[in-house]
Design an enzyme around this catalytic site. Sequence first.
Site, short mmCIF file in Angstrom:
data_model
loop_
_atom_site.label_atom_id
_atom_site.label_comp_id
_atom_site.label_asym_id
_atom_site.label_seq_id
_atom_site.Cartn_x
_atom_site.Cartn_y
_atom_site.Cartn_z
N ASN A 42 0.55 -1.21 0.30
CA ASN A 42 0.23 0.15 0.19
C ASN A 42 0.55 1.44 -0.10
O ASN A 42 1.67 1.79 0.73
CB ASN A 42 -1.46 0.09 1.45
N ILE A 43 0.62 1.96 -0.78
CA ILE A 43 0.77 3.76 -1.11
C ILE A 43 -0.21 4.77 -0.72
O ILE A 43 -0.88 4.27 -1.51
CB ILE A 43 2.11 3.40 -2.20
N GLU A 44 0.10 5.38 0.16
CA GLU A 44 -0.59 6.36 1.10
C GLU A 44 -0.20 7.71 0.28
O GLU A 44 0.63 7.83 -0.14
CB GLU A 44 -0.81 6.32 2.22
N CYS A 53 -4.25 0.34 -2.47
CA CYS A 53 -3.99 -0.68 -1.99
C CYS A 53 -2.96 -1.61 -2.23
O CYS A 53 -2.99 -1.53 -3.50
CB CYS A 53 -5.62 -1.58 -1.40
N GLU A 55 -3.49 -5.17 -2.09
CA GLU A 55 -3.54 -5.91 -3.15
C GLU A 55 -3.53 -5.23 -5.38
O GLU A 55 -3.42 -5.50 -6.62
CB GLU A 55 -5.16 -5.94 -3.55
N CYS A 86 -10.09 -4.64 0.40
CA CYS A 86 -10.85 -4.05 0.43
C CYS A 86 -12.64 -4.39 -1.14
O CYS A 86 -11.93 -4.57 -1.91
CB CYS A 86 -10.93 -2.85 0.82
N CYS A 89 -10.78 -3.82 -3.99
CA CYS A 89 -9.57 -4.70 -5.17
C CYS A 89 -10.04 -6.04 -4.98
O CYS A 89 -9.73 -6.41 -5.98
CB CYS A 89 -8.35 -4.98 -3.33
N1 THU Z 1 -5.21 -1.38 2.67
C1 THU Z 1 -4.31 -2.16 1.63
O1 THU Z 1 -3.35 -2.02 1.19
N2 THU Z 1 -5.06 -3.08 1.50
C2 THU Z 1 -6.47 -3.84 2.00
O2 THU Z 1 -7.32 -4.45 1.53
C3 THU Z 1 -7.56 -2.56 2.66
C4 THU Z 1 -6.27 -1.12 3.44
C5 THU Z 1 -4.91 0.14 3.39
C6 THU Z 1 -4.68 1.31 2.77
C7 THU Z 1 -4.88 2.45 3.74
O3 THU Z 1 -3.03 2.43 3.42
C8 THU Z 1 -4.70 1.00 4.73
O4 THU Z 1 -4.15 0.10 4.29
C9 THU Z 1 -4.90 1.54 5.21
O5 THU Z 1 -6.44 1.31 4.95
#
Ligand code: THU
Length: 128
Positions: A42-44, A53, A55, A86, A89
């Site tokens: 995941n890259i915010e 996300c 995935e 989520c 995804c």
């Molecule tokens: N996130 C994912 O990478 N995959 C998931 O299935 C659920 C959420 C990440 C998104 C965000 O960077 C962090 O988790 C919190 O929601």
Amino acid sequence: MKERELIELARKVLKNSYSPYSKVEVAAVLLTKDGKVFTGANIENASYGLSICAERAAVFQAVTNGYRDFSKIVICSNLIKPILPCGACCQVLFEFSPQIKIITMNKNGIKETFNLKEVFPRGFRLTK
Ligand code: THU
């Protein structure tokens, strides 16, 4: 790659999660039907809505490289509960591989296995 190796790789990729805002680290390892492996973290972003996300990052890597048929996705995070993809995804996974198996792990390596069909039984398909 064996499941144990996919899990090890997911734990390695978890270190590349860029999640300074939520502090939730997630990694995904995607196995294609012909045995190739793609990874994602995941890259915010400071503009929160731009975050992606793990995935979807993995699926987009695979599709960019010409792979669209997936058999398994291994997900791990730094949370206590094993997480599921989520809705966004799930829909992206459903587009390419509605039969995909999901193996999810918590921070201590406790595993749960699902089929995408169980967690996302009726995804959207554009049929004319
Ligand atoms: N996130 C994912 O990478 N995959 C998931 O299935 C659920 C959420 C990440 C998104 C965000 O960077 C962090 O988790 C919190 O929601």
